[in-house]
Design a protein around this motif. Structure first.
Motif, mmCIF file in Angstrom:
data_model
loop_
_atom_site.group_PDB
_atom_site.id
_atom_site.type_symbol
_atom_site.label_atom_id
_atom_site.label_comp_id
_atom_site.label_asym_id
_atom_site.label_seq_id
_atom_site.Cartn_x
_atom_site.Cartn_y
_atom_site.Cartn_z
ATOM 1 N N SER A 1 0.814 -1.216 0.000
ATOM 2 C CA SER A 1 0.000 0.000 0.000
ATOM 3 C C SER A 1 0.849 1.267 0.000
ATOM 4 O O SER A 1 0.312 2.374 -0.031
ATOM 5 C CB SER A 1 -0.919 0.018 1.226
ATOM 6 N N LEU A 2 2.182 1.130 0.032
ATOM 7 C CA LEU A 2 3.061 2.304 0.067
ATOM 8 C C LEU A 2 3.113 2.990 -1.292
ATOM 9 O O LEU A 2 2.918 2.359 -2.342
ATOM 10 C CB LEU A 2 4.475 1.878 0.469
ATOM 11 N N ASP A 3 3.372 4.298 -1.263
ATOM 12 C CA ASP A 3 3.705 5.056 -2.463
ATOM 13 C C ASP A 3 5.217 5.252 -2.463
ATOM 14 O O ASP A 3 5.775 5.859 -1.556
ATOM 15 C CB ASP A 3 3.000 6.415 -2.483
ATOM 16 N N TYR A 4 5.881 4.736 -3.495
ATOM 17 C CA TYR A 4 7.341 4.744 -3.528
ATOM 18 C C TYR A 4 7.852 5.959 -4.299
ATOM 19 O O TYR A 4 7.419 6.208 -5.431
ATOM 20 C CB TYR A 4 7.851 3.459 -4.182
ATOM 21 N N ASP A 5 8.778 6.700 -3.706
ATOM 22 C CA ASP A 5 9.434 7.819 -4.367
ATOM 23 C C ASP A 5 10.797 7.365 -4.873
ATOM 24 O O ASP A 5 11.611 6.825 -4.114
ATOM 25 C CB ASP A 5 9.612 8.990 -3.407
ATOM 26 N N LEU A 6 11.035 7.595 -6.159
ATOM 27 C CA LEU A 6 12.316 7.260 -6.771
ATOM 28 C C LEU A 6 12.979 8.540 -7.263
ATOM 29 O O LEU A 6 12.297 9.421 -7.796
ATOM 30 C CB LEU A 6 12.120 6.291 -7.936
#
Length: 574
Positions: free
Chosen positions: A247-252
């Protein structure tokens, strides 16, 4: 007879007029591109009427040969090689039609066998467009499964490139499946298992995933092969293993990968000047001449840069032939590379040229004298500085091997003339300059503005604070830990800031490393332009870490080279 002739004449005139009117109406209709009713421009994308097999079909034969997509109007496939992405990848690549023409049907033809029990996604990006107006069916995806279910898990997030204010083109997010065959080198050798393009907000959504563990990366697919090409493309990775369905939003955060060291080549770039090129930006190199034996050579190499320059005096080293074969070896960390020979052309002659740098000079700045070759000396006795007919005293300060500064008070509303006579400058070959007459003027103080920046949540580590103009050119840079900075005497215009953190305080910017699982040192960018007006003082507060302010993208090549071995000095202060 006269009446009969008159009637025939009128009838013929009406006939001709009717034909002309029909032609004009037809031309107008064609110009409206199929909109004879004069209605608004068509902005509706194509509509999918039918797909064979149906989208979201299950138990599709792994030996399927063709997929058909039927639309309500004629469509084209624009730049489909760059736009279309298949997850998981299919080898060999399917054939897509139509190409170079319009049709109401898009087909995907397979020549190989698909994997069993696998959900496939064909993302067409912006490639499907209607033939008349070019309206794209944006990010249309066709999904099917060779198993009895459609995988439904998802991984989503965002890709940042905020060391610059926009992303490079064609950035994709990708997942590599972790199984018994996985190792970190796969990102250089294989296509990802799942791939997704970014939307207009730089966000990605990798959908229809099989449960499992993955490594999450992103890169700008400049080569358009859905595979990382580290020499040409920026790269980002999430530092931990990602589970499908999280459910995480990943920042790259994109950065430029360091390349392994390699000595590439050497070439003649000017008279008595050779350039050496490297990959990997070595800290130190030792260049040895194998043929001929130089007696006057000088080598300049900035630590962690990808070039080195060798200067020599051809007249003293007795290069009498028109074409001289030269061979060199390069020693780096006990590794010796022999470079391909270079043919030096002795007839290529360039004299010493000295010139003044055309900068925006204001109080507090130093006038700069530059040359096309390294200078041994700049003798002030052959130089004069005059302000409004008054001779000024000045000091000469070396800034770089080929650059000196003339330090004298620069004042508003003043004009200056600088004369550089022969014998003032001498390069390493003891060649001297021609007479040089320079002049510049400084406007009144009311023609400039001042900018004060207060940084909140500033890093504990030292950092470079860069002021850039609206054309992304660096105006000035300071290194240190201060929270308040004053930028004086700026030309009216738009400006913004970058802040690069020197986390390990080694006075150079360090990018990331995939094998060491190291993220690059942080970069922050002030997203909004600051307007500097003449005769105004502007004060801004920058809260680091606030929305859309942070980036860990590595700087462009020119930025990195400027930061290597950078030391704080009065020249950096506005």
């Amino acid at each position: 007879m006269k009446h009969s002739h008159l009637m025939k004449f009128l009838v013929s005139k009406h006939y001709i007029f009717a034909i002309a009117l029909v032609y004009l109406l037809f031309s107008w209709s064609c110009a409206r591109k199929g909109r004879p009713d004069g209605g608004p421009k068509d902005i509706t994308p194509p509509v999918l009427l039918q797909s064979i097999p149906d989208t979201f079909s299950t138990n599709v034969d792994t030996k399927i040969k063709k997929i058909e997509l039927n639309f309500d109007e004629y469509v084209t496939l624009k730049d489909y090689m760059k736009n279309v992405i298949i997850s998981p990848p299919v080898d060999p690549q399917p054939i897509f039609t139509p190409t170079g023409m319009a049709a109401k049907k898009v087909t995907v033809e397979f020549s190989g066998e698909l994997q069993p029990e696998t959900t496939y996604t064909i993302n067409f990006g912006q490639s499907i467009q209607d033939n008349n107006e070019g309206n794209p069916l944006s990010y249309f995806s066709y999904i099917f499964s060779t198993g009895d279910k459609i995988d439904s898990l998802e991984v989503k997030g965002k890709v940042n490139n905020m060391g610059e204010r926009k992303l490079p083109e064609n950035v994709i997010a990708a997942l590599y499946r972790i199984d018994s065959t996985y190792n970190d080198s796969l990102i250089y050798k294989q296509k990802p298992y799942y791939v997704a393009k970014l939307d207009s907000a730089n966000q990605f959504s990798l959908k229809y995933l099989r449960s499992g563990s993955y490594r999450l990366v992103a890169f700008n697919d400049e080569v358009a092969n859905t595979r990382l090409d580290p020499a040409k493309e920026k790269f980002a990775f999430y530092p931990e293993i990602v589970e499908a369905g999280s459910s995480l939003d990943y920042d790259l955060n994109l950065f430029k990968l360091n390349q392994p060291y390699r000595a590439k080549e050497v070439s003649q770039v000017d008279y008595g000047k050779l350039e050496f090129y490297f990959e990997g930006k070595p800290e130190k190199v030792d260049i040895q001449a194998l043929e001929p034996n130089f007696t006057t050579s000088k080598i300049y190499h900035k630590a962690y840069s990808d070039t080195a320059t060798l200067y020599f005096n051809p007249s003293i080293d007795s290069l009498t032939e028109k074409r001289v074969r030269m061979r060199f070896a390069v020693n780096h960390m006990d590794k010796i590379d022999s470079l391909p020979p270079v043919i030096y052309q002795t007839e290529k002659y360039t004299p010493l040229k000295v010139y003044g740098r055309n900068l925006d000079y204001v109080p507090g700045k130093m006038y700069e004298i530059e040359a096309n070759y390294p200078l041994d000396t700049l003798d002030k006795s052959y130089i004069s500085v005059v302000k409004d007919s008054v001779d000024l005293d000045f000091e000469v300060k070396r800034l770089k091997p080929n650059k000196f500064g003339l330090d004298f008070p620069i004042e508003f509303n003043s004009k200056y003339k600088i004369a550089v006579l022969p014998e003032a400058a001498k390069d390493y070959m003891q060649r001297t300059n021609d007479t040089l007459s320079l002049s510049f003027g400084v406007k009144e103080s009311r023609d400039f503005g001042n900018l004060i920046l207060n940084i909140q949540n500033k890093p504990e580590a030292p950092f470079w604070l860069k002021l850039l103009n609206a054309q992304d050119r660096e105006v000035t840079s300071v290194y240190g830990t201060k929270a308040k900075h004053e930028f004086k005497h700026l030309k009216p215009g738009e400006y913004y800031f970058k802040l690069l953190v020197d986390e390990n305080a080694n006075e150079r910017y360090d990018t990331g490393d995939w094998y060491e699982q190291k993220q690059p040192e942080p970069i922050y960018i002030y997203q909004e332009n600051v307007t500097v007006r003449a005769y105004w003082d502007i004060e801004e507060t920058w809260v680091l870490g606030s929305s859309n302010q942070k980036s860990t993208e590595a700087p462009e090549k020119k930025d990195i080279e400027e930061l290597m071995d950078r030391r704080p000095s009065t020249l950096d202060r506005p």
